[in-house]
Design a protein around this motif. Structure first.
Motif, PDB file in Angstrom:
ATOM      1  N   ILE A   1       0.429  -0.765  -0.363  1.00  0.00           N
ATOM      2  CA  ILE A   1      -0.077  -0.044   0.205  1.00  0.00           C
ATOM      3  C   ILE A   1       1.019   1.306   0.031  1.00  0.00           C
ATOM      4  O   ILE A   1       0.763   2.821  -0.734  1.00  0.00           O
ATOM      5  CB  ILE A   1      -1.222   0.444   1.295  1.00  0.00           C
TER       6      ILE A   1
ATOM      7  N   GLN B   1       2.129   1.961  -3.552  1.00  0.00           N
ATOM      8  CA  GLN B   1       0.822   2.676  -4.369  1.00  0.00           C
ATOM      9  C   GLN B   1       0.803   3.835  -4.169  1.00  0.00           C
ATOM     10  O   GLN B   1       0.480   4.582  -5.313  1.00  0.00           O
ATOM     11  CB  GLN B   1      -0.533   1.622  -4.043  1.00  0.00           C
TER      12      GLN B   1
ATOM     13  N   CYS C   1      -2.562   6.914   2.881  1.00  0.00           N
ATOM     14  CA  CYS C   1      -2.341   5.247   2.836  1.00  0.00           C
ATOM     15  C   CYS C   1      -3.368   5.006   4.489  1.00  0.00           C
ATOM     16  O   CYS C   1      -3.690   4.003   4.386  1.00  0.00           O
ATOM     17  CB  CYS C   1      -0.950   4.626   3.824  1.00  0.00           C
TER      18      CYS C   1
ATOM     19  N   THR D   1      -6.802   3.623   3.269  1.00  0.00           N
ATOM     20  CA  THR D   1      -6.993   1.782   3.057  1.00  0.00           C
ATOM     21  C   THR D   1      -6.632   1.307   4.227  1.00  0.00           C
ATOM     22  O   THR D   1      -6.073   0.258   4.359  1.00  0.00           O
ATOM     23  CB  THR D   1      -6.122   1.379   2.071  1.00  0.00           C
TER      24      THR D   1
END
Length: 323
Positions: A63, A66, A93, A96
């Motif tokens: 994550i 990303q 982050c 999520t």
């Protein structure tokens, strides 16, 4: 599940300890907190978190990668390489992350009040903030760009802009599809030119505003008789029992904006450098270990004095942060 998110590394260690201690004092030591890593300088921070069962260090590298990739494409740095991308965007982050609802607080803040009002507003809105950044849109957007008012109505520019140091929102408001759509608008649509040219704050504002997510700003909507400031640049706050008040109204948080982390480090190592609300910071920094609070033995120096550049260089040398 509700919680508080923040961002840190060893550079802001003292500030982060003060923030965590203020959360302990105001909300209780069982309050869930997630710290997102600014970079890999985490030795002291990891040791501190290991002593706090309510605090976790986020370590989902997939994550993190990303959001690193997202920021690389969303920042003006993607078209102008003179701007460096820092780790501040890793606060994203949390979209999520572990909490369904969360309040994000910068490491250089102190909690001053319970957050019931903020979380209650999340029942009505997907983003709740409390600051006066809307008065200074030039720090978020390129106000000289003719495209700005094509992207956002002036009404939103005047009312929706917020500081990225404190905001409340929800997990899942930005999924991968929405992020790709935002990147497309920024890149292929050329909307990156409306962003202030550096930092994650403009990108965060753009994400919410471009997605059509209404932002409730307590400072904008509360009656002037109860709305409070939050910045150390406001000298009129009154302290009572280690809590600040603005004309009788209790602050929600205090933001030590503009106080360099190296100044905080130096003070905690015994350097007598004065800055606004320093005693309050030291109270929370050493809340659980008051015996370690520094005793100053040298003449005081104002952090914002005319000699500040040479002062900061001296501090950095002493802390081995500069050659």
């Amino acid at each position: 599940m509700q919680g508080i998110c923040t961002l840190g590394n060893d550079v802001v260690y003292d500030q982060l300890v003060a923030l965590l201690n203020s959360i302990d004092a105001i909300l209780g030591p069982e309050t869930p907190v997630c710290v997102f890593p600014f970079d890999e300088k985490l030795e002291r921070l990891t040791a501190e978190i290991s002593r706090r069962p309510n605090v976790s260090l986020y370590d989902n590298q997939e994550i993190i990668a990303q959001w690193d990739e997202f920021m690389a494409g969303a920042s003006p740095a993607s078209i102008n390489r003179q701007y460096r991308i820092y780790g501040g965007h890793r606060r994203f982050c949390a979209f999520t992350g572990p909490f369904e609802q969360f309040v994000y607080m910068d490491a250089d803040t102190l909690l001053m009040s319970p957050l019931d009002v903020i979380f209650k507003k999340l029942d009505e809105y997907d983003c709740v903030v409390y600051d006066f950044q809307f008065l200074h849109p030039e720090k978020v957007y390129n106000v000289k760009s003719p495209k700005l008012t094509q992207v956002f109505p002036q009404e939103l520019i005047d009312s929706q802009i917020f500081c990225s140091g404190f905001y409340a929102t929800k997990r899942g408001v930005f999924d991968q599809d929405k992020c790709q759509w935002l990147l497309s608008n920024l890149q292929e649509g050329g909307e990156v030119e409306v962003l202030y040219p550096t930092g994650d704050q403009p990108v965060l504002n753009y994400m919410f505003m471009r997605s059509g997510i209404p932002i409730y700003n307590c400072a904008y909507h509360f009656p002037k008789t109860i709305a409070t400031g939050n910045s150390v640049t406001s000298s009129h706050f009154e302290e009572k029992d280690h809590i600040l008040y603005d004309k009788g109204n209790r602050l929600t948080y205090l933001h030590y904006i503009g106080i360099a982390p190296c100044v905080m480090q130096a003070v905690c190592q015994g350097e007598n450098i004065d800055f606004p609300y320093r005693d309050l910071f030291l109270y929370y920094r050493y809340l659980h270990e008051p015996e370690k609070r520094p005793i100053f033995t040298t003449p005081g120096v104002d952090y914002n004095a005319n000699s500040r550049p040479s002062l900061l260089k001296r501090i950095l040398r002493k802390l081995n942060l500069s050659r």
